[in-house]
Design a protein around this motif. Structure first.
Motif, PDB file in Angstrom:
ATOM      1  N   ALA A  81      -3.915  -4.391  -3.360  1.00  0.00           N
ATOM      2  CA  ALA A  81      -2.630  -4.146  -2.698  1.00  0.00           C
ATOM      3  C   ALA A  81      -2.715  -2.939  -1.769  1.00  0.00           C
ATOM      4  CB  ALA A  81      -1.538  -3.935  -3.739  1.00  0.00           C
ATOM      5  N   VAL A  82      -3.427  -1.913  -2.197  1.00  0.00           N
ATOM      6  CA  VAL A  82      -3.615  -0.731  -1.348  1.00  0.00           C
ATOM      7  C   VAL A  82      -4.430  -1.105  -0.111  1.00  0.00           C
ATOM      8  CG1 VAL A  82      -4.728   1.538  -1.239  1.00  0.00           C
ATOM      9  CG2 VAL A  82      -3.327   0.927  -3.208  1.00  0.00           C
ATOM     10  N   VAL A 110       1.494   0.499  -3.422  1.00  0.00           N
ATOM     11  CA  VAL A 110       1.751   0.368  -1.987  1.00  0.00           C
ATOM     12  C   VAL A 110       2.587   1.542  -1.488  1.00  0.00           C
ATOM     13  CG1 VAL A 110       2.950  -1.033  -0.256  1.00  0.00           C
ATOM     14  CG2 VAL A 110       1.458  -2.127  -1.925  1.00  0.00           C
ATOM     15  N   SER A 111       3.586   1.922  -2.249  1.00  0.00           N
ATOM     16  CA  SER A 111       4.444   3.043  -1.873  1.00  0.00           C
ATOM     17  C   SER A 111       3.654   4.343  -1.807  1.00  0.00           C
ATOM     18  CB  SER A 111       5.590   3.164  -2.878  1.00  0.00           C
ATOM     19  OG  SER A 111       6.475   4.175  -2.502  1.00  0.00           O
ATOM     20  N   LEU A 137       2.284  -2.752  -8.540  1.00  0.00           N
ATOM     21  CA  LEU A 137       2.039  -3.137  -7.150  1.00  0.00           C
ATOM     22  C   LEU A 137       2.934  -2.368  -6.196  1.00  0.00           C
ATOM     23  CD1 LEU A 137       1.599  -6.998  -7.468  1.00  0.00           C
ATOM     24  CD2 LEU A 137      -0.116  -5.360  -6.715  1.00  0.00           C
ATOM     25  N   ARG A 180      -1.148  -1.867   8.091  1.00  0.00           N
ATOM     26  CA  ARG A 180      -0.759  -0.702   8.892  1.00  0.00           C
ATOM     27  C   ARG A 180      -1.752  -0.433  10.018  1.00  0.00           C
ATOM     28  NH1 ARG A 180       1.878   4.730   6.647  1.00  0.00           N
ATOM     29  NH2 ARG A 180       1.775   5.943   8.551  1.00  0.00           N
ATOM     30  N   SER A 240       6.214   8.561  -6.431  1.00  0.00           N
ATOM     31  CA  SER A 240       5.238   7.483  -6.232  1.00  0.00           C
ATOM     32  C   SER A 240       4.059   7.647  -7.187  1.00  0.00           C
ATOM     33  CB  SER A 240       4.748   7.472  -4.787  1.00  0.00           C
ATOM     34  OG  SER A 240       5.802   7.176  -3.908  1.00  0.00           O
ATOM     35  N   GLN A 244      -2.242  -3.157   2.275  1.00  0.00           N
ATOM     36  CA  GLN A 244      -1.278  -2.283   2.962  1.00  0.00           C
ATOM     37  C   GLN A 244      -1.978  -1.492   4.057  1.00  0.00           C
ATOM     38  OE1 GLN A 244       1.756  -1.554   3.475  1.00  0.00           O
ATOM     39  NE2 GLN A 244       1.717   0.546   4.161  1.00  0.00           N
ATOM     40  N   LYS A 245      -3.161  -0.983   3.774  1.00  0.00           N
ATOM     41  CA  LYS A 245      -3.921  -0.233   4.778  1.00  0.00           C
ATOM     42  C   LYS A 245      -4.258  -1.125   5.968  1.00  0.00           C
ATOM     43  CE  LYS A 245      -8.223   2.210   5.631  1.00  0.00           C
ATOM     44  NZ  LYS A 245      -8.311   1.644   6.963  1.00  0.00           N
ATOM     45  N   GLN A 294       0.382   4.636  -1.319  1.00  0.00           N
ATOM     46  CA  GLN A 294      -0.550   4.567  -0.198  1.00  0.00           C
ATOM     47  C   GLN A 294       0.167   4.899   1.101  1.00  0.00           C
ATOM     48  OE1 GLN A 294      -0.842   2.384   2.603  1.00  0.00           O
ATOM     49  NE2 GLN A 294      -2.863   3.039   3.189  1.00  0.00           N
ATOM     50  N   LYS A 295       1.365   4.365   1.272  1.00  0.00           N
ATOM     51  CA  LYS A 295       2.126   4.631   2.485  1.00  0.00           C
ATOM     52  C   LYS A 295       2.523   6.101   2.569  1.00  0.00           C
ATOM     53  CE  LYS A 295       6.201   3.300   5.152  1.00  0.00           C
ATOM     54  NZ  LYS A 295       6.129   4.547   5.852  1.00  0.00           N
TER      55      LYS A 295
END
Length: 160
Positions: free
Chosen positions: A121-122, A59-60, A55, A129, A82, A125-126, A62-63
């Motif tokens: 999770a991706v 997320v890391s 997880l 943001r 990542s 996060q999207k 994707q960011k």
């Protein structure tokens, strides 16, 4: 220099809700599966740690990918780490399941709930943001603590 504003509209409430629901459902399914499993506590801990590692890595990544796409500075080392940690978490799960004495249906359950949770999770996060970017007062306004060098003048290595 601040990132250019996204031409994408704010995520819909339905997509945000569905993303959160799938994330929660995936995590709860995985954890309940571990709780009810007839494996040792160390095996349960291994699978739980792999889920948390996956997880965080998803997320890391994707960011980092999005930051780079928006022109924000992301080191190649961080991006590579990542990708590597995400691949490592998937490999660890695959090897753990391959070597486990679980039934094939149980192995499939853990694999699918793991993949579903990482994808969710991706998406979450999207959405977070995109929502924050949509709410931003103006793309020309950059808060001092968000700039490279920050208010203390040191490079923290964190942007966005």
């Amino acid at each position: 220099m601040p990132a250019q504003p996204s031409s994408q509209p704010k995520p819909t409430a339905a997509f945000v809700g569905a993303s959160w629901a799938v994330l929660v459902l995936g995590v709860i399914s995985f954890v309940v599966g571990l709780w009810n499993a007839t494996m040792t506590k160390s095996e349960k801990g291994f699978y739980a740690a792999v889920l948390v590692l996956g997880l965080f890595a998803a997320v890391s990544l994707q960011k980092a990918v999005r930051d780079r796409a928006e022109g924000l500075p992301v080191s190649s080392l961080y991006l590579g780490l990542s990708w590597s940690v995400l691949a490592l978490s998937v490999l660890m799960l695959a090897v753990g399941l391959w070597n486990s004495a679980m039934a094939l249906s149980e192995k499939g359950f853990y694999g699918l709930s793991f993949a579903m949770t990482l994808f969710a999770a991706v998406a979450v996060q999207k959405n977070v943001r995109d929502t924050l970017q949509y709410r931003a007062p103006s793309p020309a306004v950059v808060m001092p603590e968000m700039q490279w060098g920050g208010p203390a003048g040191g490079n923290t290595g964190v942007a966005g």
